[in-house]
Design an enzyme around this catalytic site. Structure first.
Site, PDB file in Angstrom:
ATOM      1  N   ASP A  93       5.798   4.543   5.169  1.00 59.86           N
ATOM      2  CA  ASP A  93       6.740   3.579   5.743  1.00 59.86           C
ATOM      3  C   ASP A  93       6.867   2.316   4.896  1.00 59.86           C
ATOM      4  O   ASP A  93       7.661   1.426   5.229  1.00 59.86           O
ATOM      5  CB  ASP A  93       6.346   3.218   7.179  1.00 59.86           C
ATOM      6  CG  ASP A  93       4.940   2.649   7.312  1.00 59.86           C
ATOM      7  OD1 ASP A  93       4.033   3.150   6.628  1.00 59.86           O
ATOM      8  OD2 ASP A  93       4.743   1.709   8.110  1.00 59.86           O
ATOM      9  N   HIS A  94       6.142   2.273   3.788  1.00 55.48           N
ATOM     10  CA  HIS A  94       6.225   1.127   2.879  1.00 55.48           C
ATOM     11  C   HIS A  94       6.741   1.509   1.489  1.00 55.48           C
ATOM     12  O   HIS A  94       7.063   0.617   0.704  1.00 55.48           O
ATOM     13  CB  HIS A  94       4.859   0.454   2.748  1.00 55.48           C
ATOM     14  CG  HIS A  94       4.380  -0.149   4.030  1.00 55.48           C
ATOM     15  ND1 HIS A  94       4.450  -1.498   4.300  1.00 55.48           N
ATOM     16  CD2 HIS A  94       3.848   0.424   5.142  1.00 55.48           C
ATOM     17  CE1 HIS A  94       3.974  -1.735   5.515  1.00 55.48           C
ATOM     18  NE2 HIS A  94       3.602  -0.582   6.045  1.00 55.48           N
ATOM     19  N   ASP A 100      -0.135  -4.335   6.344  1.00 50.20           N
ATOM     20  CA  ASP A 100      -1.114  -3.593   7.137  1.00 50.20           C
ATOM     21  C   ASP A 100      -2.564  -3.945   6.798  1.00 50.20           C
ATOM     22  O   ASP A 100      -3.020  -3.712   5.676  1.00 50.20           O
ATOM     23  CB  ASP A 100      -0.910  -2.095   6.937  1.00 50.20           C
ATOM     24  CG  ASP A 100       0.488  -1.650   7.337  1.00 50.20           C
ATOM     25  OD1 ASP A 100       1.392  -2.502   7.371  1.00 50.20           O
ATOM     26  OD2 ASP A 100       0.671  -0.454   7.602  1.00 50.20           O
ATOM     27  N   HIS A 105       6.395  -6.268  11.205  1.00 55.31           N
ATOM     28  CA  HIS A 105       5.727  -4.968  11.323  1.00 55.31           C
ATOM     29  C   HIS A 105       5.359  -4.699  12.787  1.00 55.31           C
ATOM     30  O   HIS A 105       4.199  -4.557  13.155  1.00 55.31           O
ATOM     31  CB  HIS A 105       4.476  -4.944  10.431  1.00 55.31           C
ATOM     32  CG  HIS A 105       3.995  -3.553  10.103  1.00 55.31           C
ATOM     33  ND1 HIS A 105       3.057  -2.908  10.863  1.00 55.31           N
ATOM     34  CD2 HIS A 105       4.339  -2.695   9.113  1.00 55.31           C
ATOM     35  CE1 HIS A 105       2.803  -1.722  10.343  1.00 55.31           C
ATOM     36  NE2 HIS A 105       3.573  -1.562   9.279  1.00 55.31           N
ATOM     37  N   HIS A 135       0.855  -1.196   0.000  1.00 52.14           N
ATOM     38  CA  HIS A 135       0.000   0.000   0.000  1.00 52.14           C
ATOM     39  C   HIS A 135       0.885   1.237   0.000  1.00 52.14           C
ATOM     40  O   HIS A 135       2.113   1.141   0.157  1.00 52.14           O
ATOM     41  CB  HIS A 135      -0.963  -0.003   1.189  1.00 52.14           C
ATOM     42  CG  HIS A 135      -0.303   0.087   2.522  1.00 52.14           C
ATOM     43  ND1 HIS A 135       0.483  -0.923   3.038  1.00 52.14           N
ATOM     44  CD2 HIS A 135      -0.302   1.068   3.469  1.00 52.14           C
ATOM     45  CE1 HIS A 135       0.924  -0.580   4.230  1.00 52.14           C
ATOM     46  NE2 HIS A 135       0.474   0.621   4.505  1.00 52.14           N
ATOM     47  N   HIS A 193      -7.434  -1.985   5.093  1.00 50.85           N
ATOM     48  CA  HIS A 193      -6.620  -0.944   5.703  1.00 50.85           C
ATOM     49  C   HIS A 193      -7.260   0.409   5.396  1.00 50.85           C
ATOM     50  O   HIS A 193      -8.254   0.491   4.669  1.00 50.85           O
ATOM     51  CB  HIS A 193      -5.195  -1.043   5.167  1.00 50.85           C
ATOM     52  CG  HIS A 193      -4.186  -0.300   5.989  1.00 50.85           C
ATOM     53  ND1 HIS A 193      -4.128  -0.366   7.355  1.00 50.85           N
ATOM     54  CD2 HIS A 193      -3.166   0.531   5.610  1.00 50.85           C
ATOM     55  CE1 HIS A 193      -3.126   0.384   7.790  1.00 50.85           C
ATOM     56  NE2 HIS A 193      -2.537   0.939   6.756  1.00 50.85           N
ATOM     57  N   HIS A 244       1.340   3.893   1.971  1.00 50.93           N
ATOM     58  CA  HIS A 244       1.785   4.649   3.140  1.00 50.93           C
ATOM     59  C   HIS A 244       3.303   4.770   3.114  1.00 50.93           C
ATOM     60  O   HIS A 244       4.017   3.878   2.663  1.00 50.93           O
ATOM     61  CB  HIS A 244       1.312   3.978   4.434  1.00 50.93           C
ATOM     62  CG  HIS A 244      -0.099   4.335   4.785  1.00 50.93           C
ATOM     63  ND1 HIS A 244      -0.882   3.570   5.622  1.00 50.93           N
ATOM     64  CD2 HIS A 244      -0.876   5.393   4.419  1.00 50.93           C
ATOM     65  CE1 HIS A 244      -2.076   4.134   5.761  1.00 50.93           C
ATOM     66  NE2 HIS A 244      -2.096   5.236   5.036  1.00 50.93           N
TER      67      HIS A 244
END
Length: 313
Positions: free
Chosen positions: A67-68, A212, A270, A63, A141, A65
């Site tokens: 941090d990914h 997530d 995670h 996804h 998510h 976000h």
């Protein structure tokens, strides 16, 4: 086949854990490495491993976000300095291509190889080739998020040498053809069909990666009979309500998925920065009460996934 964890933290980097990224090494199988998510500083983590960016041919993003995905532009630019690296394909939700191309354009970064983007909407079979299939399914998510299931094709059975011994087939091309299931003719005119001398096919390995998400039925579909399940475990089992509110999962929920779906090995990934030392280890203890074959992973951990029927030494 081997997994190496490049970042096992959630949300933001910490001294103990970088943010999300996993390398699936298929060097012995197809001489490639596939990445799953590329959080900030993933290329710095790679510098502490034997991974070479020229071997990375596919990237699967769960996804959008930060941090990914914040590590993607830098990693892609650096890959250009690895010589004739060949094309790269990136799979992920809509908007990912815009983010990458904008970052590269604004920073005037030159990429010397073609990048193909595959935008995922509904999921399903997203890749097939070189002895592997990759499936994606939507998770639950705050933004569109996907889990991935990598399925290796089955392998031909072993040549049954005891059964073949009476025919005295010499080592060389004839034996090779039998191993391929082909028909051969011996010098005395005897015809042998390779399929008659092969053991049963060996099923391929299955790796499932779940980032997530809240609990959702699609996780079970992706995890069914997996040899390895990597599952986000952002929260402890007693914080299920908090996990649900933030669209995440607990270590206990991950363990229930493994227990109920024939998974062989569960790896908790995670991990929130709130869980340090014994608190992090407690996540593993909670999950092990439900699914004993569970391990909490740390950055740079490596997991060898042996062929079916071969012990992991």
């Amino acid at each position: 086949m081997e997994l190496q964890f490049l970042g096992t933290g959630a949300g933001q980097p910490s001294k103990q854990r970088n943010v999300s990224s996993i390398a699936l090494k298929l060097l012995d199988e197809i001489n490639e490495i596939w990445l799953f998510d590329v959080g900030e500083a993933t290329q710095h983590q790679i510098l502490r491993t034997n991974i070479r960016l020229r071997k990375v041919t596919k990237i699967f993003i769960s996804h959008n976000h930060g941090d990914h995905i914040f590590g993607l532009p830098g990693l892609l630019a650096t890959r250009s300095f690895q010589g004739d690296v060949g094309p790269l394909t990136i799979y992920g939700p809509p908007g990912l291509e815009q983010f990458v191309r904008t970052a590269l354009r604004v920073s005037r970064s030159k990429v010397s190889y073609p990048i193909k983007f595959v935008a995922l909407v509904k999921g399903g079979l997203i890749y097939q080739g070189q002895g592997f299939k990759v499936y994606a399914k939507k998770l639950d998510h705050r933004v569109p998020s996907f889990g991935y299931r990598v399925v290796e094709d089955s392998h031909p059975g072993e040549l049954l040498m005891d059964k073949l011994a009476q025919y005295k087939v010499p080592n060389g091309p004839l034996l090779g053809k039998l191993k391929e299931g082909k028909q051969i003719a011996l010098s005395d005119g005897t015809i042998l069909n390779g399929e008659d001398f092969l053991g049963p096919n060996k099923p391929g390995r299955i790796v499932t990666i779940i980032y997530d998400t809240r609990s959702t039925p699609n996780i079970a579909k992706l995890a069914k009979n997996a040899d390895v399940l990597v599952h986000e475990s952002t929260f402890a089992g007693n914080e299920a309500k908090l996990a649900h509110a933030y669209y995440h999962s607990t270590a206990v929920e991950a363990a229930k998925v493994a227990r109920d779906n024939g998974v062989k090995h569960l790896y908790l990934d995670h991990i929130s920065a709130r869980y340090l030392g014994s608190k992090a280890k407690n996540l593993e203890k909670q999950a092990k009460r439900i699914f004993p074959n569970t391990k909490l992973v740390n950055d740079f951990d490596r997991v060898v996934i042996p062929m079916k029927g071969v012990k992991n030494e």
